[in-house]
Design an enzyme around this catalytic site. Sequence first.
Site, short mmCIF file in Angstrom:
data_model
loop_
_atom_site.label_atom_id
_atom_site.label_comp_id
_atom_site.label_asym_id
_atom_site.label_seq_id
_atom_site.Cartn_x
_atom_site.Cartn_y
_atom_site.Cartn_z
N GLY A 81 51.47 -49.46 -48.24
CA GLY A 81 52.16 -49.05 -46.95
C GLY A 81 50.85 -48.54 -46.20
O GLY A 81 50.73 -48.98 -44.97
N GLU A 86 44.01 -45.03 -46.95
CA GLU A 86 43.27 -44.19 -46.27
C GLU A 86 41.62 -44.26 -46.12
O GLU A 86 40.89 -43.50 -46.19
CB GLU A 86 43.45 -42.65 -47.12
CG GLU A 86 42.60 -42.68 -48.45
CD GLU A 86 43.38 -43.12 -49.49
OE1 GLU A 86 44.44 -44.08 -49.45
OE2 GLU A 86 43.38 -42.50 -50.68
N ASN A 87 41.62 -45.59 -45.70
CA ASN A 87 40.03 -45.92 -45.50
C ASN A 87 39.48 -44.85 -44.54
O ASN A 87 40.13 -44.97 -43.22
CB ASN A 87 39.63 -47.32 -45.27
CG ASN A 87 40.22 -48.07 -46.25
OD1 ASN A 87 39.76 -47.91 -47.28
ND2 ASN A 87 41.25 -49.19 -45.70
N HIS A 96 50.66 -39.23 -44.09
CA HIS A 96 50.16 -39.26 -45.24
C HIS A 96 48.60 -39.74 -45.43
O HIS A 96 47.58 -38.91 -45.86
CB HIS A 96 51.00 -40.23 -45.89
CG HIS A 96 50.44 -40.15 -47.62
ND1 HIS A 96 50.91 -39.60 -48.57
CD2 HIS A 96 49.54 -41.14 -48.09
CE1 HIS A 96 50.28 -39.85 -49.77
NE2 HIS A 96 49.51 -40.88 -49.47
N GLU A 97 48.35 -40.67 -44.85
CA GLU A 97 46.92 -41.38 -44.58
C GLU A 97 45.96 -40.41 -43.95
O GLU A 97 44.87 -40.44 -44.33
CB GLU A 97 47.00 -42.73 -44.07
CG GLU A 97 47.82 -43.67 -44.68
CD GLU A 97 47.88 -43.82 -46.54
OE1 GLU A 97 46.82 -43.36 -46.82
OE2 GLU A 97 48.70 -44.15 -46.86
N HIS A 124 44.94 -37.57 -45.97
CA HIS A 124 43.88 -38.04 -47.11
C HIS A 124 42.45 -37.87 -46.66
O HIS A 124 41.55 -37.78 -47.28
CB HIS A 124 43.86 -39.47 -47.42
CG HIS A 124 45.03 -39.91 -48.57
ND1 HIS A 124 44.78 -39.54 -49.72
CD2 HIS A 124 45.91 -40.52 -48.83
CE1 HIS A 124 45.64 -39.95 -50.67
NE2 HIS A 124 46.40 -40.60 -49.96
N GLU A 178 46.68 -37.50 -54.72
CA GLU A 178 48.11 -38.01 -54.03
C GLU A 178 48.90 -37.01 -53.97
O GLU A 178 49.66 -36.79 -53.02
CB GLU A 178 48.60 -39.28 -54.76
CG GLU A 178 47.77 -40.50 -54.67
CD GLU A 178 47.71 -41.14 -53.25
OE1 GLU A 178 48.27 -40.46 -52.54
OE2 GLU A 178 46.79 -42.06 -52.91
N ASP A 211 45.48 -48.47 -61.88
CA ASP A 211 46.93 -48.58 -61.27
C ASP A 211 48.07 -48.01 -62.05
O ASP A 211 49.03 -47.98 -61.26
CB ASP A 211 46.82 -49.94 -60.65
CG ASP A 211 45.98 -50.51 -59.66
OD1 ASP A 211 45.21 -49.73 -59.29
OD2 ASP A 211 45.87 -51.73 -59.23
N TYR A 237 52.09 -38.50 -57.11
CA TYR A 237 52.66 -38.12 -56.11
C TYR A 237 53.48 -37.13 -55.85
O TYR A 237 53.37 -36.33 -55.22
CB TYR A 237 53.31 -39.16 -55.06
CG TYR A 237 52.36 -40.63 -54.96
CD1 TYR A 237 51.86 -40.62 -53.40
CD2 TYR A 237 51.76 -41.14 -55.85
CE1 TYR A 237 50.82 -41.69 -53.34
CE2 TYR A 237 50.95 -42.65 -55.43
CZ TYR A 237 50.74 -42.51 -54.16
OH TYR A 237 49.75 -43.52 -53.65
#
Length: 631
Positions: A297, A300-301, A324-325, A328, A347, A402, A410
């Site tokens: 989705g 957060e770079n 959300h991002e 972060h 998260e 992962d 989360y």
Amino acid sequence: MKIFETSITWFVILLLIVSSACQDTSTQKGPPQGVPGELVDPHSSAEKGGAVVTHLELDISLDFTQKIISGSATLTIDNPQSKPYLYLDTKDLTVTGVVLLSTSQKSTTATYDWLPEDSILGRPLVISLASDTRAVSIQYKTSPTAEALQWLEPGLTAGKLHPFLLTQSQAINARTWIPIQDSPGIRFTYAAKVKVPPALMALMSAENPTEKSPEGTYTFKMKQPIPAYLLALAVGDLAFKEVGPRTGVYADPSVLNAAVYEFGEMEEMMTIAEGLYGPYAWERYDVVVLPPSFPFGGMENPRLTFATPTVIAGDRSLVSLIAHELAHSWSGNFVTNATWDDFWVNEGFTVYFENRIMEALKGREYSEMLALISYQDLVEEVKDLDKKDTHLKLGLHGRHPDDGMTSIAYDKGYYFLRLIEETVGREVFDAFLKAYFTENAFKVMDTERFLERLDRELLKDRPALKAKLDIDLWVYGPGIPANCPKAETPLYSRVEAEFAAWQGGKAPASLSTEGWNSHQWLYFLRSLGDETTPEQMAALDEAFHFTQSGNSEIQCEWYTHAVRHGYEAAYPALESFLTSVGRRKFLMPLYKEMAKTDEGKKMAISIYKQARSTYHPISYMSIDKVLGWEE
Ligand code: BES
Ligand code: ZN
């Protein structure tokens, strides 16, 4: 005789030259025998107390025809204990040369070797260091199947004229496009020079251009130190538009205006976030909208969130993803989980922070809808997971990080923090969190250090509160503890009432659904039980047009029910969804649902045959497992 004497003299001279040359190279220590000592984290070969990377200088060019990135990565190191080797993580990289750069600017060819290959972690590169090594420069190229990279044909972009490249480095994929210490605990600054075909714009998790370079040459600077999983690059036909003074959007020119409208609340979100937990550390906050095959989705770079176009619903209903991002930028990018076992520190905190931003932006009734959806996700996921994978503190040694990307980090993380908030009071908890972010800026955090801090600052001498929280059960125990807070919102009570009326026989068209938002519809759909018939599905569809919905969350939920309850009229739309969207969150439940029956599995495989090559490795590697697919 004379000749003999002369040749002996020459021989001695030669010997001296050779031996002095040997001494010279002996400072490079010869081929490495060593394996790293204690590790910084189980998913990286970087040694505890070893030489660490402090700055990366990247000089790369992109070949879209061959799907290869090639160039050099020059890594400045800090080696306080004068260790003889530098351990770098790599996976599927070809290294063609390594040079040592000394403090006096001398460069010498380095000796390097490889540790054995691991199918998850890749192949660590071991470089012998000299006592005066300041930096190492590695000449390398990537593989066309590098897990971080997705090379898209023009047809898979919105404009359909130019190719696209995107990277996804989290959790341990940075090593498939840059030789680096790929651990969240190791931070470095970076600068980059990136050469791309003219007509394309390159963007990174760094200071970014807003215009295309006519020659396709871009330079970047990231002056705040970041861990490798936040290295990012996106290249494509992109244009920029401002949203506010510190915020903006990059997107394919054909979706730019829609994206600017959708994300119009970004600047306000930033103000809210800073009001909650302190100044934003990264100067600008921009979002790049990627092609639909982006597997997540959002990502957060730093300075540049990567986002799926599936959040552009037209009505700003899915923008909590941006909250959300953005969150972060504090939880994750500013204060970073020490290892992937502490993933909830990234998260869980971020979902909590996201919820607080959305509450301030849209009100409590709204944010409680998000919290309830999050609770439903948690309940569902706990049913499927191994007990030990439902602890907040994970044990991912020997596994792919992962595997920890579940609702536990989360949503269980969120509810744990919410429980603390409700137990100590919001004002107290907010002050605690603000100090937590400020004091740990650009540092790592693990579960235990967080708990110590919590104890020291809020719980010491308050045994009653401590007992109420039952921290150990939350962090080191399974499932959802009984003291989990309950989210409530009248917006859902209305949905429950109408759902009950429908079940009691009321026709769909006469339900009172006016003004419902997409979360309410999602909640309605999630209430459909196993006994739902294809006829009921058809009646709902006729009244509410779910099959044709433009909201990706609703589409995913509806198509899952269509498969489960055999509502075939939705199958063509399902197929076109699966062949145009690559977001793993949507693909997984749909393929899993289809795989439950023989007929469904046939359909899944026929769709997958067309779609697989358009998915990111992260997505297709997961779906391969679901369908038992072998290439
Ligand atoms: N950092 C994650 C994405 C991620 C996690 C990528 C682990 C690779 C490994 C990102 O912040 C995220 O959580 N994205 C979510 C959206 C969010 C609103 C919950 C997603 O992509 O679904
Ligand atoms: Zn996240």
